[in-house]
Design a protein around this motif. Structure first.
Motif, short mmCIF file in Angstrom:
data_model
loop_
_atom_site.label_atom_id
_atom_site.label_comp_id
_atom_site.label_asym_id
_atom_site.label_seq_id
_atom_site.Cartn_x
_atom_site.Cartn_y
_atom_site.Cartn_z
N ILE A 152 9.22 1.87 2.82
CA ILE A 152 9.45 0.83 3.83
C ILE A 152 10.75 1.08 4.57
O ILE A 152 10.82 0.93 5.80
N LEU A 153 11.78 1.47 3.85
CA LEU A 153 13.06 1.78 4.49
C LEU A 153 12.92 2.97 5.44
O LEU A 153 13.46 2.96 6.56
N GLU A 154 12.18 3.98 5.02
CA GLU A 154 11.97 5.14 5.89
C GLU A 154 11.19 4.76 7.14
O GLU A 154 11.46 5.27 8.24
N ALA A 155 10.22 3.85 7.00
CA ALA A 155 9.47 3.40 8.18
C ALA A 155 10.37 2.68 9.16
O ALA A 155 10.29 2.88 10.38
N ASN A 156 11.26 1.84 8.65
CA ASN A 156 12.16 1.11 9.54
C ASN A 156 13.16 2.04 10.21
O ASN A 156 13.49 1.87 11.39
N VAL A 157 13.68 3.02 9.46
CA VAL A 157 14.61 3.97 10.06
C VAL A 157 13.91 4.81 11.13
O VAL A 157 14.48 5.08 12.19
N ARG A 158 12.67 5.21 10.86
CA ARG A 158 11.93 5.99 11.86
C ARG A 158 11.68 5.17 13.12
O ARG A 158 11.79 5.67 14.24
N GLU A 159 11.35 3.89 12.94
CA GLU A 159 11.13 3.03 14.10
C GLU A 159 12.41 2.85 14.91
O GLU A 159 12.39 2.90 16.14
#
Length: 393
Positions: free
Chosen positions: A234-241
């Motif tokens: 989830i953290l990686e998804a937010n950073v990618r966004e």
């Protein structure tokens, strides 16, 4: 009455007219002289030069060069009108613009078809692009056929065709269909297949699939529970966004200005302020006060417009996430919020995003007990989970 040359009024009537006509014909039938031939040749050559100047310079180019130009245009088109205007120029452009290479490289904007303008021509346009090998057209037409036109088998076939060629959006869409058992009964749910498809889409960098897989790992839904790995996803998804948002802003800022070094420094400073502001999507699932909505895909944009014009039958509901547009294919297919029970979502990713966007302001439990976790001494959870409808069990 007699005159010196002839008698006036004598002879047949109209003889003077016949004489004048015969003289005119004789004048016309005279062979032209050398001066008139040269003049006519100069006139024809001047007309050809004028026509040559008025024609396009593309007439002198070979087809492969014009085709490469049209491929570049289609890959950067903002609307389908850009390609349709090219086809209306001449027969040659219509033939080259309909080439499979041009349709295969058509951009997402060139495939944006409005729901209010859906017709047989739009179906042919998207079908031609899909047959040419355009993955975005396969995904968009598959979503339209599955959810809007109720052509379940044809829609699934189009989605599978795009997923087989590693289209991240199609993989995630098939995962959501398997999670909900869409198009069938509750017994058709396949949680393992949904997790597998979301994992493939997450490996390709699909943000919603990464969120979905992260929440599945946190809750142990269709996969063994692994809270740490789920939160990392989830953290990686937010950073990618957030990185995509920062890259878009950097490209817009660098396109204006003369001093590149100054523009780059100013852009980095603006991105630093963006990432540390309240409107950034970074860490949106872990307590950020506000989230920027992601860019809407043309398939979801069509779904929202379609069901705005044609409401669902009684008993069926749309996903409560404002940027989704997926409808239920049977009653009580989607799961509702476990706290208030007023909203329903097609996936955990939609539930997590909608909680940060708007639902936390309207959920009854959040309004009554904003800090209930600290009151009873439990670790705080950002947003309620969502549960199955009891009537569908």
């Amino acid at each position: 009455m007699r005159t010196r040359r002839a008698s006036y009024g004598a002879g047949e009537p109209g003889c003077m007219q016949r004489r004048s006509r015969s003289s005119a014909v004789s004048v016309r039938e005279r062979p032209p002289g050398p001066e008139s031939c040269a003049k006519r040749a100069r006139l024809i050559s001047s007309q050809k030069n004028i026509a040559g100047k008025g024609s396009s310079c593309f007439d002198k180019l070979p087809d492969d060069v014009v085709l490469s130009i049209l491929v570049w245009l289609s890959s950067r088109a903002d609307t389908p009108r850009d390609l349709l205007n090219v086809k209306s120029i001449c027969k040659r452009f219509k033939r080259l613009a309909s080439n499979s290479v041009v349709m295969r490289n058509a951009s997402e904007g060139a495939l944006r078809v409005r729901a209010c303008q859906w017709c047989a021509a739009a179906t042919i346009y998207l079908s031609t692009s899909a047959e040419a090998g355009n993955l975005e057209a396969c995904f968009t037409l598959g979503m339209i056929r599955f959810y809007c036109l109720l052509e379940r088998e044809e829609g699934l076939e189009m989605l599978r065709r795009a997923a087989s060629r590693s289209h991240a959006g199609a993989l995630h869409a098939l995962g959501v269909i398997h999670f909900n058992g869409s198009g069938g009964s509750r017994a058709d749910k396949n949680l393992k297949a949904g997790v597998h498809l979301c994992a493939r889409a997450a490996a390709l960098g699909h943000v919603d699939a990464m969120r979905e897989l992260g929440h599945c790992l946190q809750d142990g839904y269709g996969v063994p529970m692994n809270v740490l790995h789920g939160r990392r996803l989830i953290l990686e998804a937010n950073v990618r966004e957030a990185s995509l948002l920062a890259t878009r802003k950097l490209s817009l800022d660098c396109g204006v200005g003369q001093n590149k070094l100054k523009v780059t420094v100013d852009s980095l400073f603006s991105i630093y302020k963006l990432l540390h502001s309240k409107s950034c999507s970074l860490l949106s699932d872990f307590g950020c006060t506000s989230v920027l909505p992601p860019t809407l895909h043309i398939a979801h944009e069509f779904l929202l417009g379609w069901f705005r014009l044609k409401p669902l039958p009684m008993g069926l509901r749309l996903c409560s996430h404002a940027n989704c547009g997926r409808p239920e294919t049977r009653k009580h297919e989607f799961r509702r919020c476990s706290a208030c029970g007023r909203v329903n979502y097609c996936s955990r990713a939609c539930q997590a995003l909608d909680w940060k966007l708007q639902h936390k302001l309207h959920c009854a439990s959040a309004i009554r007990w904003p800090n209930r976790a600290f009151v009873i001494g439990l670790p705080r959870r950002h947003g309620p989970s969502y549960m199955d409808d009891s009537s569908d069990q």
